[in-house]
Design an enzyme around this catalytic site. Structure first.
Site, PDB file in Angstrom:
ATOM      1  N   HIS A  96      -1.615  -4.199   4.187  1.00  0.00           N
ATOM      2  CA  HIS A  96      -1.309  -2.817   3.806  1.00  0.00           C
ATOM      3  C   HIS A  96      -2.621  -2.067   3.580  1.00  0.00           C
ATOM      4  O   HIS A  96      -3.472  -2.491   2.811  1.00  0.00           O
ATOM      5  CB  HIS A  96      -0.450  -2.823   2.542  1.00  0.00           C
ATOM      6  CG  HIS A  96       0.054  -1.477   2.130  1.00  0.00           C
ATOM      7  ND1 HIS A  96       1.121  -0.858   2.733  1.00  0.00           N
ATOM      8  CD2 HIS A  96      -0.357  -0.618   1.157  1.00  0.00           C
ATOM      9  CE1 HIS A  96       1.352   0.309   2.150  1.00  0.00           C
ATOM     10  NE2 HIS A  96       0.453   0.486   1.193  1.00  0.00           N
ATOM     11  N   ASP A 125      -4.302   1.403   2.575  1.00  0.00           N
ATOM     12  CA  ASP A 125      -4.044   2.653   1.846  1.00  0.00           C
ATOM     13  C   ASP A 125      -5.107   3.695   2.149  1.00  0.00           C
ATOM     14  O   ASP A 125      -6.267   3.534   1.755  1.00  0.00           O
ATOM     15  CB  ASP A 125      -4.034   2.378   0.341  1.00  0.00           C
ATOM     16  CG  ASP A 125      -2.751   1.706  -0.103  1.00  0.00           C
ATOM     17  OD1 ASP A 125      -1.672   2.240   0.204  1.00  0.00           O
ATOM     18  OD2 ASP A 125      -2.833   0.644  -0.753  1.00  0.00           O
ATOM     19  N   MET A 182      -1.978   8.667   2.798  1.00  0.00           N
ATOM     20  CA  MET A 182      -1.827   9.600   1.668  1.00  0.00           C
ATOM     21  C   MET A 182      -2.812  10.723   1.929  1.00  0.00           C
ATOM     22  O   MET A 182      -3.843  10.845   1.257  1.00  0.00           O
ATOM     23  CB  MET A 182      -2.112   8.863   0.354  1.00  0.00           C
ATOM     24  CG  MET A 182      -1.010   7.885  -0.032  1.00  0.00           C
ATOM     25  SD  MET A 182      -1.530   6.661  -1.246  1.00  0.00           S
ATOM     26  CE  MET A 182      -2.229   5.430  -0.142  1.00  0.00           C
TER      27      MET A 182
HETATM   28  C1  DX5 Z   1      -1.039   3.389  -4.404  1.00  0.00           C
HETATM   29  C2  DX5 Z   1      -1.047   2.537  -3.163  1.00  0.00           C
HETATM   30  C3  DX5 Z   1      -0.624   1.140  -3.367  1.00  0.00           C
HETATM   31  C4  DX5 Z   1      -1.466   0.348  -4.315  1.00  0.00           C
HETATM   32  C5  DX5 Z   1      -0.623  -0.749  -4.865  1.00  0.00           C
HETATM   33  O1  DX5 Z   1      -1.297   4.714  -4.038  1.00  0.00           O
HETATM   34  O2  DX5 Z   1      -0.207   3.107  -2.192  1.00  0.00           O
HETATM   35  O3  DX5 Z   1      -0.507   0.467  -2.128  1.00  0.00           O
HETATM   36  O4  DX5 Z   1      -2.607  -0.191  -3.739  1.00  0.00           O
HETATM   37  O5  DX5 Z   1      -1.370  -1.422  -5.822  1.00  0.00           O
HETATM   38  P1  DX5 Z   1      -0.698  -2.253  -6.980  1.00  0.00           P
HETATM   39  O6  DX5 Z   1       0.042  -3.373  -6.331  1.00  0.00           O
HETATM   40  O7  DX5 Z   1      -1.875  -2.706  -7.774  1.00  0.00           O
HETATM   41  O8  DX5 Z   1       0.206  -1.323  -7.734  1.00  0.00           O
HETATM   42 ZN    ZN Z   2       0.255   1.952  -0.322  1.00  0.00          ZN
END
Ligand code: DX5
Ligand code: ZN
Length: 221
Positions: free
Chosen positions: A35, A37, A70
Site C-alpha cells: 500500500h 500512500d 490523497m
Molecule cells: C493514512 C494512510 C494510511 C496509513 C495507515 O492517511 O492512508 O494508509 O498509513 O497507517 P496505520 O495503519 O498506522 O493507521
Molecule cells: Zn492509505
C-alpha cells in the site's frame, strides 16, 4: 463475503532511508499487496512520495502495488502512477472534479480503479459508478498520518459498502485503511472487509512476519 483476505502493509510507516529493503522484507514476510500512500500537502496536511519513488520500488515488489492517492487534482498523477507501475489506483471522489472520467482514465491506463471514502463521506457516489469500480476503500482514520486510532463508525460504513458491493454482483474488493491491528482485524472482517491496510502495526514491530501471521490467525478464527 470473499474468503480470500489480503493484507496490504502501508510503507508510509517504513524506514524511508531503506525503502527498497523494507518492501522486500515485508513481501517476504507475507504481504499480499504493498500500500503506497501519496500525500500532497494540499488534499491532506502531509507530504510523502510520488511516481518516481513508485517506479524505483516496482522492481523490489513481486506483489501488486496499491496506490492510495490523497491528492488534488487527481488525473495527472493517476496517469503518472500507471506509467510508474502501479497495479491499483484509488482516489477520493471529493478530490476529483469528474469522478466517472477519472475512473475511466485509470482503467484505460491498464490499472484497477478504486474509490476512497473519508470517515465523514457518504457512499452515495457508488450508486452511479459502481460498474467502473474494482475496489472500495473505507478510511477508518482521517487521511494524512499513520499511527492514528481506528474510528468505530467505519464498521457501519463497511457493512453498508458490503451490501452495495454484493448487490452489484461485481468482483470488487472492500479495503479498510487506518488503525488496523491484530486485535481489531477480526471485527473489521466481520463487518465485511476483505483487504486490510496496516502501517504502524507492521512496521512498528521488528518481526513483520509475526505481525502478519497474527493478523492471518485472527482472520482464520
Ligand atoms: C493514512 C494512510 C494510511 C496509513 C495507515 O492517511 O492512508 O494508509 O498509513 O497507517 P496505520 O495503519 O498506522 O493507521
Ligand atoms: Zn492509505
Amino acid at each position: 463475503m470473499s474468503a480470500t483476505f489480503r493484507i496490504a502493509p502501508s510503507i508510509l510507516s517504513a524506514d524511508f532511508a531503506r525503502l527498497g529493503d523494507e518492501v522486500r522484507s515485508v513481501v517476504d514476510a507475507g504481504a499480499d499487496w504493498i500500500h503506497f500512500d501519496v500525500m500532497d500537502n494540499h488534499y491532506v496536511p502531509n507530504l510523502s512520495f510520488g511516481p518516481m519513488v513508485c517506479k524505483a520500488l516496482r522492481g523490489h515488489s513481486r506483489v501488486p502495488i496499491d496506490v492510495h492517492l490523497m491528492v488534488r487534482p487527481v488525473d495527472a498523477l493517476a496517469t503518472a502512477f500507471a506509467e510508474a507501475g502501479a497495479d491499483l489506483i484509488s482516489f477520493h471522489p471529493d478530490a476529483s472534479t469528474h469522478v466517472d472520467r477519472t475512473l475511466q482514465l485509470i482503467a484505460g491506463a491498464g490499472c484497477k480503479a478504486g474509490l476512497v471514502f473519508n470517515p465523514a463521506a457518504p457512499l452515495d457516489v457508488l450508486d452511479w459508478v459502481i460498474d467502473k469500480v474494482d475496489l472500495v476503500l473505507i478510511m477508518s482514520v482521517n487521511p494524512g498520518f499513520g499511527g492514528q486510532g481506528f474510528i468505530d463508525s467505519a464498521l457501519r460504513k463497511i457493512e453498508r459498502a458490503r451490501k452495495r458491493i454484493d448487490a452489484s454482483g461485481r468482483d470488487i474488493r472492500l479495503e479498510v485503511d487506518g488503525g488496523i491491528k491484530a486485535d481489531n482485524i477480526r471485527r473489521v472482517a466481520d463487518a465485511g472487509a476483505d483487504t486490510f491496510v496496516a502501517g504502524s502495526a507492521i512496521f512498528g514491530q521488528r518481526d513483520y512476519r509475526a505481525v502478519i501471521d497474527s493478523m492471518r490467525a485472527e482472520l482464520a478464527r
